[in-house]
Design a protein around this motif. Structure first.
Motif, PDB file in Angstrom:
ATOM      1  N   ARG A   1       0.811  -1.222   0.000  1.00 27.84           N
ATOM      2  CA  ARG A   1       0.000   0.000   0.000  1.00 27.84           C
ATOM      3  C   ARG A   1       0.846   1.275   0.000  1.00 27.84           C
ATOM      4  N   GLN A   2       1.963   1.246  -0.720  1.00 27.49           N
ATOM      5  CA  GLN A   2       2.808   2.427  -0.828  1.00 27.49           C
ATOM      6  C   GLN A   2       2.882   2.927  -2.272  1.00 27.49           C
ATOM      7  N   GLY A   3       1.891   2.599  -3.066  1.00 24.80           N
ATOM      8  CA  GLY A   3       1.867   3.052  -4.454  1.00 24.80           C
ATOM      9  C   GLY A   3       1.739   4.559  -4.534  1.00 24.80           C
TER      10      GLY A   3
ATOM     11  N   ASP B   1      -2.177   2.510  -9.007  1.00 25.44           N
ATOM     12  CA  ASP B   1      -1.197   1.479  -8.664  1.00 25.44           C
ATOM     13  C   ASP B   1      -1.823   0.442  -7.747  1.00 25.44           C
ATOM     14  N   GLN B   2      -2.509   0.911  -6.719  1.00 29.59           N
ATOM     15  CA  GLN B   2      -3.154   0.006  -5.781  1.00 29.59           C
ATOM     16  C   GLN B   2      -4.293  -0.748  -6.457  1.00 29.59           C
ATOM     17  N   ASP B   3      -5.007  -0.063  -7.341  1.00 31.64           N
ATOM     18  CA  ASP B   3      -6.098  -0.720  -8.067  1.00 31.64           C
ATOM     19  C   ASP B   3      -5.589  -1.890  -8.894  1.00 31.64           C
ATOM     20  N   LEU B   4      -4.439  -1.721  -9.539  1.00 32.29           N
ATOM     21  CA  LEU B   4      -3.865  -2.811 -10.337  1.00 32.29           C
ATOM     22  C   LEU B   4      -3.544  -4.016  -9.460  1.00 32.29           C
ATOM     23  N   TYR B   5      -3.090  -3.769  -8.249  1.00 36.73           N
ATOM     24  CA  TYR B   5      -2.780  -4.861  -7.327  1.00 36.73           C
ATOM     25  C   TYR B   5      -4.054  -5.502  -6.778  1.00 36.73           C
TER      26      TYR B   5
ATOM     27  N   ILE C   1       0.485  -9.731 -12.454  1.00 37.92           N
ATOM     28  CA  ILE C   1       1.432  -8.900 -13.190  1.00 37.92           C
ATOM     29  C   ILE C   1       2.172  -7.976 -12.228  1.00 37.92           C
ATOM     30  N   VAL C   2       1.432  -7.358 -11.316  1.00 39.52           N
ATOM     31  CA  VAL C   2       2.044  -6.466 -10.328  1.00 39.52           C
ATOM     32  C   VAL C   2       3.053  -7.233  -9.476  1.00 39.52           C
TER      33      VAL C   2
END
Length: 68
Positions: free
Chosen positions: A3-5, A10-14, A22-23
């Motif tokens: 949670r440091q995106g 960025d967090q949504d992709l994870y 992929i992330v």
């Protein structure tokens, strides 16, 4: 992943099941990330930029502007 995106996306992709692997792969393999990043930037560099009356400036990026 911790949670440091920099961006919410960025967090949504994870968080999204279809992109999470992929992330994780990119987080664990900097060389893979760099390789894919270079390929993506090369493709973006090959796009034609629309200028003047051919282009469009959007106030809301995902939405097309009304026709004039």
């Amino acid at each position: 992943m911790n949670r440091q995106g920099l961006f919410t996306s960025d967090q949504d992709l994870y968080s999204y099941s279809q992109t999470k692997d992929i992330v994780i792969n990119f987080a664990n393999n900097q060389s893979l990330f760099s390789e894919k990043f270079i390929i993506a930037m090369t493709k973006i560099g090959q796009l034609s930029v629309l200028t003047g009356s051919q282009g469009e400036i959007r106030a809301n990026c995902p939405a097309r502007s009304p026709s004039t």
